[in-house]
Design a protein around this motif. Structure first.
Motif: not given
Length: 54
Positions: A34-54
């Motif tokens: 819903t926020t047009e973001s992606t995520f990945e799980i690396t070394d027991n960390q959840l990392i959310i990547h986003s360009h932001g929302c307007n």
């Protein structure tokens, strides 16, 4: 698991909904969808990547 994201980029993003009975990773997937973001799980960390929302 720790969650990392850019607080400034996601400051204007909102999500409204009920995810009470949804597994954790499905919640993250739906929120990212819903926020047009992606995520990945690396070394027991959840990392959310986003360009932001307007």
């Amino acid at each position: 698991m720790s969650i990392h994201y850019d607080r400034h980029l996601l400051a204007n993003c909102t999500f409204t909904g009920q995810l009470n009975d949804v597994p954790f990773l499905e919640k993250i997937r739906l929120i990212c969808l819903t926020t047009e973001s992606t995520f990945e799980i690396t070394d027991n960390q959840l990392i959310i990547h986003s360009h932001g929302c307007n």
